[in-house]
Scaffold this motif. Structure first.
Motif, PDB file in Angstrom:
ATOM      1  N   SER A 118      -8.036 -43.971  30.314  1.00 36.72           N
ATOM      2  CA  SER A 118      -7.417 -43.440  29.102  1.00 36.72           C
ATOM      3  C   SER A 118      -8.029 -44.073  27.856  1.00 36.72           C
ATOM      4  CB  SER A 118      -5.910 -43.685  29.140  1.00 36.72           C
ATOM      5  OG  SER A 118      -5.278 -43.152  27.994  1.00 36.72           O
ATOM      6  N   SER A 173      -9.898 -41.971  24.938  1.00 35.98           N
ATOM      7  CA  SER A 173      -9.316 -41.921  23.591  1.00 35.98           C
ATOM      8  C   SER A 173     -10.170 -42.652  22.567  1.00 35.98           C
ATOM      9  CB  SER A 173      -7.901 -42.504  23.607  1.00 35.98           C
ATOM     10  OG  SER A 173      -7.026 -41.656  24.329  1.00 35.98           O
ATOM     11  N   ASN A 175      -2.374 -43.120  21.846  1.00 37.14           N
ATOM     12  CA  ASN A 175      -2.685 -43.536  23.214  1.00 37.14           C
ATOM     13  C   ASN A 175      -3.243 -44.947  23.232  1.00 37.14           C
ATOM     14  OD1 ASN A 175      -1.865 -41.199  24.537  1.00 37.14           O
ATOM     15  ND2 ASN A 175      -3.866 -40.231  24.400  1.00 37.14           N
TER      16      ASN A 175
END
Length: 390
Positions: free
Chosen positions: A226, A230, A246
């Motif tokens: 992630s 991001s 995020n």
């Protein structure tokens, strides 16, 4: 999972846009005197300072300001903060800023009423806190350290050329933290990407340890994927709310103690990086970036299975036709490519390191035994030499 542990995290989080509106209900839980801690003044330019002070005044608080907290908080600054806190009998320390401001606030919280030198007691002897602790709250404006939801506090003593991190217990964790991703939008690119790698390094320090099938490792692989996704969006579009939110959430979970449970953890990259910082005062995330690849290539043979897993599960390296070592090397090559893409510093010379410092930096690096290889001082010097070649 092989480890036995107790898990507790007392910090209450308010997350999302306009989350500062929750500050009044928290302020109501504390006395009248509030010490407002912040850094170089950027919060005055972007309006955060004005909004916070307005809420403090509306809540009937008497505000004592402690401004000028530097990126690597110094011992001299800690002594100054302790004086302000104790003389004004503050009931709450409110840190508004990034990880260094939060770290500093926690250091003041345990040190203001310390009857001996807090540097000696808490950072050198690592003794338990046995004096009054002033509660801390945080309004976060930069992500990276996870300091908003842990007991960590790093202080730099330039006279001793020492930068030491102390992880305190639950009683020193911030009582509450306010996390509004929009507060991170205006951060300069250099500090932004340094923070991104600080997050990655926190995860890797915990990931590269242990050989058991540990749920924490699966969680960390998800956090890393992630973060990579991001961060690539954020460097192109710094005001992309989804990407920045995020990343803010990943940073908190990377170092709020959860993913360390059941693991031994490493932290040698941080030990070497912090020692570099004590000599150069370089940005923390960049010192970690410069050290990481040489260090991981050095220890890879001792933790080959995990480095292979890292390559496949995080960087999507195809294993077909490759040996385990080739897979692991491909994973680190993918990590290097990503780091260069973000513009991270990989050469220690760019941080002010030169050959005359290497022995001193190695001597100032605490040697820990939680990773796949326990280093000696000569190995640390060799790793540092590699940072000068990148």
């Amino acid at each position: 999972m092989l480890g036995k542990f107790v898990y507790s995290n007392p910090t209450k989080l308010y997350f999302g846009e306009n989350s500062l509106e929750n500050l009044p209900q928290e302020l109501a839980c504390y006395g009248k005197n509030v010490m407002l801690v912040y850094g170089g003044g950027s919060i005055k330019k972007n309006g955060i300072y004005e909004n916070v002070v307005k809420l403090l005044r509306a809540g009937g608080k008497t505000v004592f300001e402690d401004a000028g907290v530097m990126p690597n908080p110094t011992l001299e600054k800690l002594y100054e903060g302790c004086r302000i806190a104790k003389e004004n009998k503050v009931d709450l320390i409110l840190a508004v800023g990034g990880g260094s401001v939060c770290d500093y606030a926690k250091a003041v919280s345990v040190s203001a009423y310390c009857e001996t030198d807090p540097w000696e007691k808490y950072y050198l002897r690592m003794e338990a806190v046995d004096n009054k602790i002033i509660p801390v709250g945080c309004v976060l404006t930069m992500v990276g350290t996870g300091s908003e939801m842990n007991g960590g506090s790093v202080i730099t003593n330039h006279a001793a050329k020492a930068k030491i991190g102390r992880v305190f217990g639950d009683n020193v964790f911030p009582r509450f933290s306010i996390l509004d991703p929009t507060y991170t939008f205006t951060l300069p690119r250099y500090q932004m990407v340094a923070g991104f790698f600080d997050i990655m390094s926190h995860i890797l320090e915990q990931y590269f340890s242990g050989t058991d099938d540990n749920t924490s490792d699966y969680l960390m692989e998800g956090l890393l994927r992630s973060l990579i996704h991001s961060s690539r969006i954020a460097v192109q579009s710094p005001e992309d709310y989804e990407a920045r939110s995020n990343i803010m959430w990943i940073a908190t979970w990377a170092l709020n103690t959860l993913v360390a449970k059941g693991k031994s953890t490493d932290w040698m990259v941080h030990m070497i990086g912090q020692s570099i910082g004590a000599y150069t005062n370089a940005t923390h995330g960049m010192t970690l970036a410069a050290v990481s690849l040489p260090y991981y290539r050095h220890i890879m043979p001792y933790g080959l299975a995990k480095f292979k897993r890292f390559a496949i599960n995080v960087w999507e390296v195809r294993p077909e036709g490759k040996t385990d070592e080739q897979i692991a090397q491909a994973g680190l090559a993918a990590m290097e490519s990503y780091m260069r893409e973000l513009g991270l510093v990989l050469n220690g010379r760019e941080l002010g390191v030169d050959e005359t410092m290497l022995d001193g930096i190695a001597q100032g690096s605490f040697i820990l035994d939680g990773g796949y290889k326990v280093l000696n001082k000569d190995e640390i010097v060799e790793i540092l030499k590699e940072t000068l070649k990148a």
